[in-house]
Every structure is written in structure tokens, then in C-alpha cells.
Write a protein that holds these residues in place. Sequence first.
Motif, short mmCIF file in Angstrom:
data_model
loop_
_atom_site.label_atom_id
_atom_site.label_comp_id
_atom_site.label_asym_id
_atom_site.label_seq_id
_atom_site.Cartn_x
_atom_site.Cartn_y
_atom_site.Cartn_z
N THR A 181 -36.51 -6.06 29.66
CA THR A 181 -37.91 -5.68 29.64
C THR A 181 -38.76 -6.91 29.95
O THR A 181 -38.24 -8.03 30.06
N LEU A 182 -40.06 -6.71 30.03
CA LEU A 182 -40.95 -7.83 30.29
C LEU A 182 -41.10 -8.74 29.09
O LEU A 182 -41.59 -9.86 29.21
N GLN A 183 -40.68 -8.26 27.93
CA GLN A 183 -40.86 -9.03 26.70
C GLN A 183 -39.61 -9.79 26.27
O GLN A 183 -39.70 -10.72 25.47
N ASN A 184 -38.42 -9.41 26.76
CA ASN A 184 -37.20 -10.08 26.29
C ASN A 184 -36.56 -10.95 27.38
O ASN A 184 -35.36 -11.19 27.37
N VAL A 185 -37.37 -11.45 28.28
CA VAL A 185 -36.89 -12.20 29.45
C VAL A 185 -35.97 -13.37 29.09
O VAL A 185 -34.89 -13.50 29.68
N PRO A 186 -36.32 -14.25 28.15
CA PRO A 186 -35.45 -15.42 27.90
C PRO A 186 -34.05 -15.04 27.43
O PRO A 186 -33.04 -15.60 27.89
N TRP A 187 -33.99 -14.10 26.50
CA TRP A 187 -32.70 -13.77 25.88
C TRP A 187 -31.82 -12.95 26.82
O TRP A 187 -30.61 -13.16 26.86
N VAL A 188 -32.40 -12.05 27.57
CA VAL A 188 -31.61 -11.30 28.54
C VAL A 188 -31.13 -12.22 29.66
O VAL A 188 -30.03 -12.03 30.19
N PHE A 189 -31.92 -13.24 30.00
CA PHE A 189 -31.44 -14.22 30.98
C PHE A 189 -30.13 -14.82 30.49
O PHE A 189 -29.14 -14.88 31.24
N ALA A 190 -30.09 -15.26 29.22
CA ALA A 190 -28.86 -15.84 28.68
C ALA A 190 -27.75 -14.80 28.59
O ALA A 190 -26.59 -15.08 28.90
N TYR A 191 -28.11 -13.60 28.18
CA TYR A 191 -27.13 -12.52 28.00
C TYR A 191 -26.43 -12.17 29.31
O TYR A 191 -25.26 -11.76 29.32
N MET A 192 -27.11 -12.34 30.41
CA MET A 192 -26.56 -12.00 31.73
C MET A 192 -25.75 -13.13 32.35
O MET A 192 -25.36 -13.05 33.52
N THR A 193 -25.49 -14.19 31.60
CA THR A 193 -24.67 -15.28 32.14
C THR A 193 -23.23 -15.15 31.64
O THR A 193 -22.95 -14.45 30.67
N LEU A 194 -22.33 -15.85 32.32
CA LEU A 194 -20.92 -15.81 31.98
C LEU A 194 -20.56 -16.92 31.00
O LEU A 194 -21.36 -17.82 30.73
N SER A 195 -19.36 -16.86 30.47
CA SER A 195 -18.89 -17.84 29.50
C SER A 195 -18.93 -19.25 30.10
O SER A 195 -18.60 -19.45 31.27
N LYS A 196 -19.32 -20.21 29.28
CA LYS A 196 -19.42 -21.61 29.72
C LYS A 196 -18.71 -22.51 28.72
O LYS A 196 -18.64 -22.22 27.52
#
Length: 296
Positions: free
Chosen positions: A162-177
Amino acid sequence: MRVYKLKVEDWDEKPLDRARFEEETGRRNPWYANNETGEKSCFAVCPGCDNPIQIIGFYRRSAHTPEPYARHYGRSIRGLSVYRQFAYDNCPYSAPRRYDRDARRSGSDPLGDKILDILVPNFDRVIYLLEQDIGLKITAKLAEQMLIDYRGQEGHQYMGATLQNVPWVFAYMTLSKSLVGRRVPGDEAMLDAVEKTVPGAVIDRDRMQVTWRKGQFVEVDFCFIHHRARHEDGNLRESMKMVVSHGRDNAPVYSKVIEFDRNRFRNLVRTPAERATRPRREELVGLAEKILGSRG
């Protein structure tokens, strides 16, 4: 829900308040209009899915609750918002949910572009907020890897974005590091868990960094899982879990739940540069523009 926004193009969510709503709208159409039964009603836009919502309890107390609340309105409101069933079906405000990580919106859905319009020019702020929430220093190189993951996963089209959860969904959509070699200045409990659990791992306490014994191979990774949305007292709560594991079997080392503080993100984006506690990191914004496309 107990929040609203006035227009589809807005991204901010506001708490329900009758005096503020009257002042912002001037009690004009389309926010004041007849509902399907011909009664004069108050309407706004859902911050989560851009569908119309009807505000209940501003002028007549509801039998269900003494406090005003908003609910989705199952038809379009001319001049305000077009109702979209698929958007409602995946809206975090419609019901508690566990999201399908692989579910994506249609490429024609305008919400994806609006998410990028927030993420790209504010990418340094997104990284700053994530560093504080996860306790991990995100270098420019790591940020670049995460951006590439996000682009490859089409994270802006993820159904839970959503427009409000941008930072956390950005991290959630990344792969294991890998956590090896990274500084963890904000979570000593994570470092303690790695030191106690992972053979060969050594913690440099001066730098708060995960290192390794000479001649030993250490495999410690972190990732983000379990995006959840729930409702508490009419308010939306979102979270995800950060997990640290080691070895090919992903043996558990450490985990923590990260709650999404949408108000904090909104205030961070709204802060003028001259009032910011730290300077903007334009190199990170440039990375986001390079990988996700320039916005604006």
C-alpha cells in the motif's frame, strides 16, 4: 477503519475527525452525497485500496459503536473513486489477512506506479527507517542488491503493498542476504544469538559486526517473512518477521517481529530538509532512480 483520505491521488491517511473533515471538504459533494437508499452520507477514500468508503457516526451515533468509523462502500462515487472489487479483496482494511507473497496486481493497476512515486524519491528515508527497525546497517551495496531484488520480484505490484507500508514491503520483497561482515549496531540480542548458536562466528564488539574465525567458513543469513495485517480496536496493525538462520538447513538463530509504524514513515517523508536530523543521502535516491526508474 478509523482513517481516511480525501482523494485517490493522496497517499496520506488521516484519523477520523468530524471538524477536520468538514473544514477540508466544506461539506461539499462528492464527500457529502446521497447513498444508495437516498440518505445524505459522508464519503471518502480508503487509504489501503483507493476504493470509496462511507463514514458512519459523524452525525448519528451508530448502534454498534459510539465512535465514528468508516467502511468500504461497494459502488463507485462519481468524482471521488471508482470501486474495484479486486482491490477490495486484497485491502488490509477489509479483513485480517495473511498475504500470498507471490500474488501480484495487474500491471495496469495505477497503485503500483503510485508506490514507486513514493519509494524512489524517498529511498534514503526508507533505508534510514529500516536500519532503525531491523538494527542492521544497510550499506549502499546492500541497498543496491535489495533494489535489484525488489525490481525482480515486482514488489510495487505485490498485493499487500500500500502507499503507507512502503519501507517494510520493500524489505519484505527482497531475498535472503548474508549477515557475515555486516554491522548490527541496533540489535545486540541478534549478535548474542549468532555468537552462541553459529559455530565459527565471532562478534567484533567494537564495531558490532559479525565476523568469523580464521580458516572457518561461516554461513549466516537474514530474510523477512510473514507479512500480516490484523485489526485491533478498529485500527490496522501490520507486521513482518525478520529471521536469522545458518547453514543449508536454515537452522534458526534469531527472529523478531517488526511492527509497521505508518505514522513515523509519514512524518519522516513530510519533514523538510532544513528540519531533518540528518542530511539526505542523494546517492541512495540515485540508486533507486537508476534501478527502478526516475520518478517525478
